[in-house]
Design an enzyme around this catalytic site. Sequence first.
Site, PDB file in Angstrom:
ATOM      1  N   PHE A   1       0.823  -0.796  -0.136  1.00 38.74           N
ATOM      2  CA  PHE A   1       0.343  -0.445  -0.229  1.00 38.74           C
ATOM      3  C   PHE A   1       1.260   1.667   0.009  1.00 38.74           C
ATOM      4  CE2 PHE A   1      -2.381   3.565   1.965  1.00 38.74           C
ATOM      5  CZ  PHE A   1      -2.889   3.318   0.682  1.00 38.74           C
TER       6      PHE A   1
ATOM      7  N   ASP B   1       9.270   2.995   1.971  1.00 36.72           N
ATOM      8  CA  ASP B   1       8.498   3.999   2.528  1.00 36.72           C
ATOM      9  C   ASP B   1       7.286   3.679   3.660  1.00 36.72           C
ATOM     10  OD1 ASP B   1       5.532   4.737   3.048  1.00 36.72           O
ATOM     11  OD2 ASP B   1       4.232   3.554   1.209  1.00 36.72           O
TER      12      ASP B   1
ATOM     13  N   LYS C   1       2.560  11.456   6.547  1.00 32.43           N
ATOM     14  CA  LYS C   1       1.505  11.722   8.066  1.00 32.43           C
ATOM     15  C   LYS C   1       1.915  12.134   9.523  1.00 32.43           C
ATOM     16  CE  LYS C   1      -1.413   7.773   6.599  1.00 32.43           C
ATOM     17  NZ  LYS C   1      -0.922   5.807   5.914  1.00 32.43           N
TER      18      LYS C   1
HETATM   19  C1  LIG Z   1      -1.172   6.127   4.146  1.00 27.44           C
HETATM   20  C2  LIG Z   1       0.087   5.940   3.500  1.00 27.44           C
HETATM   21  C3  LIG Z   1       0.317   6.523   2.532  1.00 27.44           C
HETATM   22  C4  LIG Z   1      -0.671   7.403   1.640  1.00 27.44           C
HETATM   23  O1  LIG Z   1      -0.133   8.265   2.772  1.00 27.44           O
HETATM   24  P1  LIG Z   1      -1.340   9.891   1.915  1.00 27.44           P
HETATM   25  O2  LIG Z   1      -0.777  10.732   2.624  1.00 27.44           O
HETATM   26  O3  LIG Z   1      -2.699   9.242   2.174  1.00 27.44           O
HETATM   27  O4  LIG Z   1      -1.601   9.733   0.468  1.00 27.44           O
HETATM   28  C5  LIG Z   1       1.319   5.367   1.425  1.00 27.44           C
HETATM   29  N1  LIG Z   1       1.867   4.702   2.177  1.00 27.44           N
HETATM   30  C6  LIG Z   1       1.648   4.181   3.615  1.00 27.44           C
HETATM   31  C7  LIG Z   1       2.896   3.435   4.004  1.00 27.44           C
HETATM   32  C8  LIG Z   1       0.775   4.386   3.678  1.00 27.44           C
HETATM   33  O5  LIG Z   1       0.493   4.154   5.442  1.00 27.44           O
END
Ligand SMILES: *Cc1c(COP(=O)(O)O)cnc(C)c1O
Length: 401
Positions: free
Chosen positions: A141, A226, A255
């Site tokens: 994700f 990520d 985040k």
């Molecule tokens: C939440 C998340 C995203 C996407 O972030 P947004 O601010 O919602 O676009 C990407 N990678 C990971 C691992 C996430 O938890």
Amino acid sequence: MNLTENLIHKAETYGAHNYHPLPLVLRKGHAAEVVDVDGNRYLDFLSCYSALNFGHQHPVLVKALLDQLEKLAVCSRAFYAEEFGYFSEELAKFTGLEMVLAMNSGAEACETAIKIARKWGYEKKRVAHDQANIICFENNFHGRTVTIVSFSTDPEYRDGFGPFTPGFKIVPFNDPQAVENVIDKNTVGIFIEPIQAEAGILIPDRGYLKKLRNICDRNNILLMVDEIQTGLGRTGSDFCFQHDGIQPDLLILGKSLGGGLLPISAVVGNKSVMEVIRPGQHGSTFGGNPLACAVARAALKVLREEGLSQRALHLGKKVLERLTHVPSSIIREVRGQGLLIGIELKESAGGARKYCEALAKRGVLCKETHQHVIRVAPPLNIPEAALDQGITQIISVLSGT
Ligand SMILES: *Cc1c(COP(=O)(O)O)cnc(C)c1O
């Protein structure tokens, strides 16, 4: 209709149905607690998917925001803003890398990392024009843009959104050999979440990231990590990659970088990689705005000064210990690192949602992730007594007492 029903009705009538929220309407938040429009109090055990590592309305962060708001909020990158230089230096040094590219949302930062990796491939690795590929993982994700869902393996995220962006190879998670098998001369990056959180808190074997680091080094490939959800203390270290003693080539943050107050994301890397992006080639109107930079600087400071990474490590161990000894016939497995914990229920339990609804009634907000996993991810500064109390409720609901 009472107020709650009325507001839910408005949201469902006038808001697009891209989420399926629990049936409560929040009005206020403070630290690890939120209050709904009827005055009911809840412990927030979701923390906005880890955007709230510092809890709601942290006073130091709110002050940083208000102070900056009175000076300068937005000015575009057409000029240098005072906060931008400080922010970039502090984030680079905090990560152990050299240069920062600031964006707004997590998905944008992931897109940015993909663009940087591709450009690096063409300029530095001499990959043939438009032939670069990036290796991604099953159940990944990374956000919701078209390019990102192009390499999702979840039909819910993908179906109906094609045509998709080419240039990605998908392999099983936690299998270094599978990665080696698909590498070719055009591979420019390996794009990975160190823990697959959205997929249900899937934690790879110890040393997995180190093996990928090694594969990248041997094949001249960028390791793109990520840490939008795992970073900034969540897993019991400042960054999850530190558990493996490695450095990524591109680190993606979002985040909690915005202190739970506003969106800011970033890609961080060494100069030899980041320098492939030159003026005019990438950007964002709000990316790196002074307001967001001021809050992000304060967030890094709070993380350090309150020792939140160590706290997450310490409390996470205790919570995991308690949850693994629950006498419950419906729990399949409990997994966690730091305060990122997943309780996977057996299929016979009929899905995690109804347990989250039951928990909400008992004043604990959790959200199911995929169908069968309850995610436990409270703010890292939650008082220990509140944490214990919430875990007690979870245990009680799952053991039917
Ligand atoms: C939440 C998340 C995203 C996407 O972030 P947004 O601010 O919602 O676009 C990407 N990678 C990971 C691992 C996430 O938890």
